[in-house]
Design a protein around this motif. Structure first.
Motif, mmCIF file in Angstrom:
data_model
loop_
_atom_site.group_PDB
_atom_site.id
_atom_site.type_symbol
_atom_site.label_atom_id
_atom_site.label_comp_id
_atom_site.label_asym_id
_atom_site.label_seq_id
_atom_site.Cartn_x
_atom_site.Cartn_y
_atom_site.Cartn_z
ATOM 1 N N PRO A 1 0.816 -1.220 0.000
ATOM 2 C CA PRO A 1 0.000 0.000 0.000
ATOM 3 C C PRO A 1 0.850 1.271 0.000
ATOM 4 C CG PRO A 1 -0.919 -1.578 1.529
ATOM 5 C CD PRO A 1 0.376 -2.164 1.038
ATOM 6 N N PHE A 2 2.031 1.225 0.615
ATOM 7 C CA PHE A 2 2.889 2.415 0.682
ATOM 8 C C PHE A 2 3.577 2.709 -0.645
ATOM 9 C CE2 PHE A 2 2.476 1.074 5.065
ATOM 10 C CZ PHE A 2 2.235 2.281 5.714
ATOM 11 N N THR A 3 3.752 1.706 -1.495
ATOM 12 C CA THR A 3 4.416 1.954 -2.775
ATOM 13 C C THR A 3 3.414 2.363 -3.854
ATOM 14 O OG1 THR A 3 4.157 -0.301 -3.588
ATOM 15 C CG2 THR A 3 6.085 0.140 -2.249
ATOM 16 N N ILE A 4 2.208 1.829 -3.735
ATOM 17 C CA ILE A 4 1.226 1.987 -4.804
ATOM 18 C C ILE A 4 0.723 3.417 -4.933
ATOM 19 C CG2 ILE A 4 -1.230 1.455 -5.156
ATOM 20 C CD1 ILE A 4 1.133 -0.577 -6.295
ATOM 21 N N ILE A 5 0.571 4.121 -3.813
ATOM 22 C CA ILE A 5 0.060 5.491 -3.878
ATOM 23 C C ILE A 5 1.059 6.405 -4.596
ATOM 24 C CG2 ILE A 5 -0.679 7.483 -2.502
ATOM 25 C CD1 ILE A 5 -2.722 5.274 -2.430
ATOM 26 N N ARG B 1 3.910 10.321 6.742
ATOM 27 C CA ARG B 1 4.009 10.743 8.134
ATOM 28 C C ARG B 1 3.624 9.633 9.105
ATOM 29 N NH1 ARG B 1 3.610 16.496 8.555
ATOM 30 N NH2 ARG B 1 2.149 16.374 10.276
ATOM 31 N N SER B 2 2.952 8.583 8.610
ATOM 32 C CA SER B 2 2.475 7.531 9.504
ATOM 33 C C SER B 2 3.540 6.459 9.758
ATOM 34 C CB SER B 2 1.225 6.866 8.927
ATOM 35 O OG SER B 2 1.592 6.009 7.867
ATOM 36 N N THR B 3 4.676 6.528 9.055
ATOM 37 C CA THR B 3 5.685 5.485 9.188
ATOM 38 C C THR B 3 7.087 6.078 9.196
ATOM 39 O OG1 THR B 3 6.658 3.542 8.150
ATOM 40 C CG2 THR B 3 5.611 5.124 6.685
ATOM 41 N N THR B 4 8.030 5.319 9.780
ATOM 42 C CA THR B 4 9.424 5.787 9.756
ATOM 43 C C THR B 4 10.175 5.158 8.593
ATOM 44 O OG1 THR B 4 9.913 4.034 11.309
ATOM 45 C CG2 THR B 4 9.637 6.250 12.228
ATOM 46 N N ASN B 5 9.593 4.149 7.966
ATOM 47 C CA ASN B 5 10.248 3.506 6.826
ATOM 48 C C ASN B 5 9.693 4.074 5.519
ATOM 49 O OD1 ASN B 5 11.480 1.862 4.993
ATOM 50 N ND2 ASN B 5 10.371 -0.003 5.565
ATOM 51 N N HIS B 6 10.454 4.972 4.904
ATOM 52 C CA HIS B 6 9.969 5.639 3.697
ATOM 53 C C HIS B 6 10.418 4.964 2.413
ATOM 54 C CE1 HIS B 6 9.827 9.217 6.589
ATOM 55 N NE2 HIS B 6 8.650 8.664 6.519
ATOM 56 N N LEU B 7 11.190 3.894 2.555
ATOM 57 C CA LEU B 7 11.692 3.208 1.369
ATOM 58 C C LEU B 7 10.572 2.715 0.440
ATOM 59 C CD1 LEU B 7 14.283 2.439 -0.048
ATOM 60 C CD2 LEU B 7 14.258 0.259 1.171
ATOM 61 N N PRO B 8 9.482 2.103 0.975
ATOM 62 C CA PRO B 8 8.415 1.649 0.073
ATOM 63 C C PRO B 8 7.852 2.777 -0.796
ATOM 64 C CG PRO B 8 8.072 0.730 2.250
ATOM 65 C CD PRO B 8 9.213 1.701 2.369
ATOM 66 N N ALA B 9 7.618 3.939 -0.194
ATOM 67 C CA ALA B 9 7.083 5.069 -0.957
ATOM 68 C C ALA B 9 8.077 5.495 -2.032
ATOM 69 C CB ALA B 9 6.752 6.229 -0.032
ATOM 70 N N VAL B 10 9.365 5.551 -1.653
ATOM 71 C CA VAL B 10 10.397 5.968 -2.610
ATOM 72 C C VAL B 10 10.495 4.960 -3.757
ATOM 73 C CG1 VAL B 10 12.879 6.383 -2.897
ATOM 74 C CG2 VAL B 10 11.695 7.286 -0.894
ATOM 75 N N ILE B 11 10.419 3.664 -3.422
ATOM 76 C CA ILE B 11 10.446 2.630 -4.468
ATOM 77 C C ILE B 11 9.283 2.832 -5.443
ATOM 78 C CG2 ILE B 11 10.080 0.154 -4.909
ATOM 79 C CD1 ILE B 11 11.643 -0.443 -2.372
ATOM 80 N N ARG C 1 13.680 -5.398 8.979
ATOM 81 C CA ARG C 1 14.442 -4.975 10.150
ATOM 82 C C ARG C 1 14.073 -3.543 10.551
ATOM 83 N NH1 ARG C 1 19.745 -5.799 8.261
ATOM 84 N NH2 ARG C 1 19.566 -7.931 7.510
ATOM 85 N N GLY C 2 13.339 -2.858 9.684
ATOM 86 C CA GLY C 2 12.824 -1.544 10.077
ATOM 87 C C GLY C 2 13.459 -0.400 9.330
ATOM 88 N N LYS C 3 13.732 0.664 10.053
ATOM 89 C CA LYS C 3 14.169 1.955 9.530
ATOM 90 C C LYS C 3 15.205 1.867 8.411
ATOM 91 C CE LYS C 3 14.363 6.314 11.962
ATOM 92 N NZ LYS C 3 14.613 6.913 13.266
ATOM 93 N N LEU C 4 14.883 2.414 7.267
ATOM 94 C CA LEU C 4 15.831 2.415 6.162
ATOM 95 C C LEU C 4 15.990 3.798 5.559
ATOM 96 C CD1 LEU C 4 14.942 -0.885 4.307
ATOM 97 C CD2 LEU C 4 17.135 -0.299 5.284
ATOM 98 N N LEU C 5 14.892 4.466 5.366
ATOM 99 C CA LEU C 5 14.952 5.795 4.737
ATOM 100 C C LEU C 5 14.058 6.767 5.474
ATOM 101 C CD1 LEU C 5 14.788 5.522 0.844
ATOM 102 C CD2 LEU C 5 16.331 6.957 2.146
#
Lengths: 111, 232
Positions: free
Chosen positions: A48-52, B180-190, B228-232
């Motif tokens: 869900p975090f990548t798709i948006i 803002r809801s997470t400390t791991n921003h890598l998924p969004a960046v990917i 493992r958590g925090k990456l970006l």
């Protein structure tokens, strides 16, 4: 747009069936009594975090930096949305102001 | 009867943010459809049977480009593929819920998902009807919004240029909320990086599926560090 009734029914029907497929698929693959694998659970948490982010890019796919107005309406509107949203944290306000600003920009300023 | 009423009253307040959002977006969709010359019938058909906001906006763009049902079908799968991930996330919660399950599955939109994935069934409330009313109310808001838009659009002359930016705004706002809801921003960046890269490589009309494959690749390769958590 000049389409026949059959064409429109086919078109909207196809989109409806496609949408239903994407919604039903996980429940078909994992019926009530089947274990859900660890990898699928991991994907469920992360995707869900990548798709948006992908959808934001999708919305902007036809924007050109090279051609006039050099994506200025989009950039200005998104910056305003981001600042407003981080400041006020009001989802509807951010969406409303962002969309109205963009409409004003493309209708009156960058024609 | 009483169990249903209790469930409705428990579900209603949770859906209020969606009420406002869906009325605004639904109205925008109704106006857009009307401005492109579609009758109220097609607006209603879409909102009842497709019921996927972003895809409904995309249908307008697709029809403007010409009649191509196969292309439309593939596009639908690509744009709505994220539903698969919502479905996966709800597999456990919707287990053994009874005869409303098909309806719950067919109405699992982004917004409904965001409520049901985090909502806990209150004590003394029937789980089945609680989830049913969240899904049903949201569906109703969306249909009502698009009806309002369709009717309003046919009565008043609007310059609708740029109205589809409502959708861009929505996704930008969801992106910020997630960030803002997470400390791991890598998924969004990917997600963003894959999409931009594939857009540049494959052009505006063919990049969604490569982008999804790229996302799946990076997310899979980075599974261990990611967990493992925090990456970006």
């Amino acid at each position: 747009m000049n389409y026949t009734l059959t064409q429109l029914f086919t078109f909207f029907g196809v989109v409806s069936v496609g949408t239903i497929l994407t919604r039903v698929l996980p429940f078909l693959v994992f019926p009530e009594n089947r274990q859900i694998p660890k990898y699928i659970k991991y994907l469920a948490d992360i995707l869900p975090f990548t798709i948006i982010g992908m959808l934001v890019v999708y919305c902007l796919k036809d924007v050109s930096f090279v051609k006039s107005p050099h994506s200025l309406p989009e950039v200005i509107s998104i910056v305003v949305i981001a600042v407003l949203h981080i400041w006020k944290k009001n989802t509807l306000l951010s969406i409303g102001v962002g969309a109205l600003l963009y409409m004003l920009l493309v209708q009156y300023i960058f024609i | 009867m009483k169990a249903k009423k209790v469930a409705l009253l428990a579900a209603l307040p949770l859906t209020i943010p969606v009420l406002t959002g869906y009325i605004v977006l639904g109205t925008a969709y109704g106006i857009l459809m009307d401005s492109k010359g579609f009758s109220l019938l097609w607006t209603l058909f879409s909102s009842i049977f497709i019921y996927a906001g972003s895809m409904q906006f995309v249908t307008v763009t697709l029809l403007a480009a010409g009649f191509d049902p196969i292309g439309a079908f593939l596009m639908t799968l690509a744009v709505n593929a994220r539903h698969i991930f919502y479905g996966i996330s709800m597999l456990k919660q919707y287990r053994g819920i009874g005869n409303v399950k098909p309806y719950l599955i067919l109405t699992l939109t982004d917004e409904t998902f965001s409520i049901v994935c985090s909502a806990e069934v209150p004590k003394g409330v029937d789980r089945k009807w609680f989830y049913f009313f969240i899904s049903f109310l949201d569906h109703l808001y969306w249909i009502t919004g698009s009806l309002i838009g369709g009717i309003l659009g046919s009565m008043v002359e609007f310059n609708t240029k740029g109205i589809d930016f409502v959708l861009t705004s929505l996704f930008v706002v969801i992106l910020i909320n997630q960030w803002r809801s997470t400390t791991n921003h890598l998924p969004a960046v990917i997600g963003i990086a894959s999409a931009i890269l594939c857009r540049l490589l494959f052009g505006p009309s063919n990049f969604i599926i490569p982008a999804m494959l790229s996302i799946l690749f990076f997310v899979t390769v980075l599974k261990t560090p990611m967990e493992r958590g925090k990456l970006l």
